[in-house]
Design an enzyme around this catalytic site. Sequence first.
Site, PDB file in Angstrom:
ATOM      1  N   ASP A  88       5.827  -6.085   8.945  1.00 26.83           N
ATOM      2  CA  ASP A  88       6.571  -5.054   8.215  1.00 26.83           C
ATOM      3  C   ASP A  88       5.702  -3.812   8.010  1.00 26.83           C
ATOM      4  O   ASP A  88       4.515  -3.813   8.325  1.00 26.83           O
ATOM      5  CB  ASP A  88       7.046  -5.598   6.869  1.00 26.83           C
ATOM      6  CG  ASP A  88       5.903  -5.820   5.897  1.00 26.83           C
ATOM      7  OD1 ASP A  88       4.814  -6.276   6.328  1.00 26.83           O
ATOM      8  OD2 ASP A  88       6.059  -5.518   4.706  1.00 26.83           O
ATOM      9  N   GLU A 115       2.394  -4.229   6.567  1.00 21.65           N
ATOM     10  CA  GLU A 115       1.438  -4.944   7.422  1.00 21.65           C
ATOM     11  C   GLU A 115       1.121  -6.348   6.917  1.00 21.65           C
ATOM     12  O   GLU A 115       0.022  -6.843   7.114  1.00 21.65           O
ATOM     13  CB  GLU A 115       0.138  -4.138   7.548  1.00 21.65           C
ATOM     14  CG  GLU A 115       0.356  -2.655   7.720  1.00 21.65           C
ATOM     15  CD  GLU A 115      -0.891  -1.905   8.133  1.00 21.65           C
ATOM     16  OE1 GLU A 115      -1.714  -1.652   7.247  1.00 21.65           O
ATOM     17  OE2 GLU A 115      -1.019  -1.576   9.320  1.00 21.65           O
ATOM     18  N   GLU A 116       2.061  -6.955   6.257  1.00 21.07           N
ATOM     19  CA  GLU A 116       1.772  -8.246   5.641  1.00 21.07           C
ATOM     20  C   GLU A 116       2.680  -9.381   6.099  1.00 21.07           C
ATOM     21  O   GLU A 116       2.229 -10.510   6.244  1.00 21.07           O
ATOM     22  CB  GLU A 116       1.890  -8.125   4.112  1.00 21.07           C
ATOM     23  CG  GLU A 116       0.868  -7.210   3.525  1.00 21.07           C
ATOM     24  CD  GLU A 116       1.078  -6.927   2.061  1.00 21.07           C
ATOM     25  OE1 GLU A 116       0.093  -6.642   1.372  1.00 21.07           O
ATOM     26  OE2 GLU A 116       2.232  -6.991   1.594  1.00 21.07           O
ATOM     27  N   TRP A 161      -5.547  -7.903  13.080  1.00 20.13           N
ATOM     28  CA  TRP A 161      -4.709  -7.045  12.227  1.00 20.13           C
ATOM     29  C   TRP A 161      -3.283  -7.591  12.257  1.00 20.13           C
ATOM     30  O   TRP A 161      -2.965  -8.410  13.129  1.00 20.13           O
ATOM     31  CB  TRP A 161      -4.735  -5.588  12.720  1.00 20.13           C
ATOM     32  CG  TRP A 161      -4.386  -4.610  11.634  1.00 20.13           C
ATOM     33  CD1 TRP A 161      -3.232  -3.910  11.496  1.00 20.13           C
ATOM     34  CD2 TRP A 161      -5.216  -4.249  10.521  1.00 20.13           C
ATOM     35  NE1 TRP A 161      -3.275  -3.139  10.361  1.00 20.13           N
ATOM     36  CE2 TRP A 161      -4.487  -3.327   9.744  1.00 20.13           C
ATOM     37  CE3 TRP A 161      -6.499  -4.621  10.089  1.00 20.13           C
ATOM     38  CZ2 TRP A 161      -4.991  -2.772   8.563  1.00 20.13           C
ATOM     39  CZ3 TRP A 161      -6.994  -4.065   8.920  1.00 20.13           C
ATOM     40  CH2 TRP A 161      -6.247  -3.155   8.175  1.00 20.13           C
ATOM     41  N   GLU A 216      -3.495   6.814  -2.742  1.00 21.62           N
ATOM     42  CA  GLU A 216      -2.421   5.905  -2.350  1.00 21.62           C
ATOM     43  C   GLU A 216      -1.717   5.349  -3.585  1.00 21.62           C
ATOM     44  O   GLU A 216      -0.497   5.340  -3.690  1.00 21.62           O
ATOM     45  CB  GLU A 216      -3.011   4.763  -1.523  1.00 21.62           C
ATOM     46  CG  GLU A 216      -2.013   3.724  -1.067  1.00 21.62           C
ATOM     47  CD  GLU A 216      -2.708   2.568  -0.350  1.00 21.62           C
ATOM     48  OE1 GLU A 216      -3.309   1.714  -1.034  1.00 21.62           O
ATOM     49  OE2 GLU A 216      -2.670   2.536   0.904  1.00 21.62           O
TER      50      GLU A 216
HETATM   51  C1  NOJ Z   1      -4.193  -3.950   5.004  1.00 20.58           C
HETATM   52  C2  NOJ Z   1      -2.849  -3.319   4.947  1.00 20.58           C
HETATM   53  O1  NOJ Z   1      -2.978  -1.978   5.232  1.00 20.58           O
HETATM   54  C3  NOJ Z   1      -2.194  -3.519   3.595  1.00 20.58           C
HETATM   55  O2  NOJ Z   1      -0.896  -2.992   3.589  1.00 20.58           O
HETATM   56  C4  NOJ Z   1      -2.160  -4.965   3.284  1.00 20.58           C
HETATM   57  O3  NOJ Z   1      -1.631  -5.152   1.996  1.00 20.58           O
HETATM   58  C5  NOJ Z   1      -3.547  -5.568   3.366  1.00 20.58           C
HETATM   59  N1  NOJ Z   1      -4.123  -5.319   4.687  1.00 20.58           N
HETATM   60  C6  NOJ Z   1      -3.556  -7.051   3.070  1.00 20.58           C
HETATM   61  O4  NOJ Z   1      -2.877  -7.756   4.094  1.00 20.58           O
HETATM   62  C1  NOJ Z   2      -1.327   0.322   3.949  1.00 20.56           C
HETATM   63  C2  NOJ Z   2       0.150   0.490   3.980  1.00 20.56           C
HETATM   64  O1  NOJ Z   2       0.730  -0.710   3.535  1.00 20.56           O
HETATM   65  C3  NOJ Z   2       0.632   0.833   5.343  1.00 20.56           C
HETATM   66  O2  NOJ Z   2       2.020   1.071   5.300  1.00 20.56           O
HETATM   67  C4  NOJ Z   2      -0.062   2.053   5.864  1.00 20.56           C
HETATM   68  O3  NOJ Z   2       0.335   2.298   7.178  1.00 20.56           O
HETATM   69  C5  NOJ Z   2      -1.562   1.879   5.809  1.00 20.56           C
HETATM   70  N1  NOJ Z   2      -2.001   1.459   4.516  1.00 20.56           N
HETATM   71  C6  NOJ Z   2      -2.280   3.193   6.146  1.00 20.56           C
HETATM   72  O4  NOJ Z   2      -1.935   4.165   5.206  1.00 20.56           O
END
Ligand code: NOJ
Ligand code: NOJ
Length: 576
Positions: free
Chosen positions: A196, A199-200, A140, A423
């Site tokens: 960030d 999560e990227e 992750w 979302e």
């Molecule tokens: C899962 C993350 O929750 C999401 O924010 C991100 O865009 C994707 N992984 C792709 O990295």
């Molecule tokens: C993807 C989002 O980018 C992230 O900010 C969030 O924590 C997760 N989804 C779970 O909602």
Amino acid sequence: MQLLQTFSVLLASVWVAAAQSSVDQYITRMTPISKRGILANIGPNGANARNAQPGVVIASPDNDPDYRFFWTRDAALTYKALTEQFTSGEDTTLRPLIDDFARSTARFQALNTPSGSAASLESLGEPKFKMDISPFTEPWGRPQRDGPPLRATAIIGYANYLISTGNQTYVANTLWPIIKKDLDYTARFWNNTGFDLWEEVSSSSYFTTAAQHRALREGVTLAKALGQTAVVADYEKQAANTLCFMQSYWNPAGYVTANTGGGRSGKDANTILASIHTFDVSAGCDAKTLQPCSDKALSNLFQYVNAFRTAYALNSGIPANQAVATGRYTEDVYYGGNPWYLTTLAVAEQLYDALIVWKRQGSLQVTATSLPFFRTFSSGVTAGSYASNTATFTTLTTAVKTFADGFVSVVEKYTPANGALAEQYSRSNGTPLSATDLTWSYASALTAFAARDGYIPSSWGAAGLAVPATCERNTGGGGGNTVAVTFRAQATTVFGENIFITGSVNELQNWSPEAAVALSAASYPTWTVTVNLPANTRVEYKYIRKNNGVVTWESDPNRVLTTPASGTFTQNDSWR
Ligand code: NOJ
Ligand code: NOJ
């Protein structure tokens, strides 16, 4: 002609009244739906979270994408909203649920996680847990360093309320140890990179830095109130350093760059969310902390919103002074890279917060930086200070209110009949997409609605801050010294396959397979690389293979080494 004009003015005001009452109606309808949407996702009594432990907030009940996890950011922001409802007296029944959150936090704080060991505190950067509060161990984007300060902020809000109502003992004995862990982590690791909020991108991130700054400031105040003076000097120093670092994200083109890495434009809801989640009315329109009404925050909002005007078909034909659908950032492709409910609502919230301050201080300032924003609403406006009895003040605040309501109207337009907030909503036709019943979407609705209603969150210490003349940048873990560590890994590979290393520290890219450090095959089958690592530090790591984008990890457990205090160090391994 006169009559016609009068008639069209009348029509316009009828139209404005109708539009406003539609926003009012939407809010009246969505407030209980949003609240129920949140509570349904909290274990074990929430209808969607029966298998979750008490105090665990699942991000969404959806299994595609699978959001049935306890994400620390989503949970902390949700609990911040619930705590505000409790402490303001709006909902006095929430107390047991808030206690559950503190308890669930204490439970996962004790665990070793793929982000590191609990003893080193690095475990606290773990972004999500399973709903039984066990660690999530698959790859992750970790660590994410906003979770600890956001949790600290949520729990400090509760702690301050308890102290004010005479329950200092519970705060000192139960809440403070939880808060302190997250603040110690924040003070120690704020200057290490991490992923960030989306999560990227692994780099430094404005939202994260701003959350860290706020938590450290209010942590200092709480520590003093509890007589916990030992931490004060360190938290104060690191708070000053983070404030200093925050200034460096400003792009003179008129916006706050979201991330130091990532290779994007940098216009990102990250910074809007940072502004609303660090709103402090006592700081007025101070730009140093990007207060919602500051010139930098308004310019930033303007540029962020404008970036989406051409990004989505949904926004085509909407005039430049009206609200549009907005998402995380325009380059986004996640689940189609659509507008998000929570980002569109965050824009409205920032503007409502700004209106609160302007009304309270009885004036509004237009500067060269905020001029382009204000000119969309009144083309002739010039830089200056406008008192609340001036026509300009009335014109601008009325226009900003209408603009803000416009973002709620966009969300209203694309909310399905049953009021469910997913979302995302489609960039072409507005239908809901990606995770259903997203807890954070509902929380963002409640906080935006509260801001529209004039709700003022508690101050956290943003008033009167000074940016230090020089910024210090500690790196956590090693006390500043580094040691050159050579990794030598025996590994036979097939053509096209390469060996990389990633691990628990910044210098090993914080467990990111994408950003992992490449080893050289010059001494094949021994792959080598030399990395400067923090001295005297326990480091976990693994080698990975990459072949055409396919990542293969070594088997568990993680490898561990402790770097010496100085000098160099060689580590011999063979692929496992
Ligand atoms: C899962 C993350 O929750 C999401 O924010 C991100 O865009 C994707 N992984 C792709 O990295
Ligand atoms: C993807 C989002 O980018 C992230 O900010 C969030 O924590 C997760 N989804 C779970 O909602």
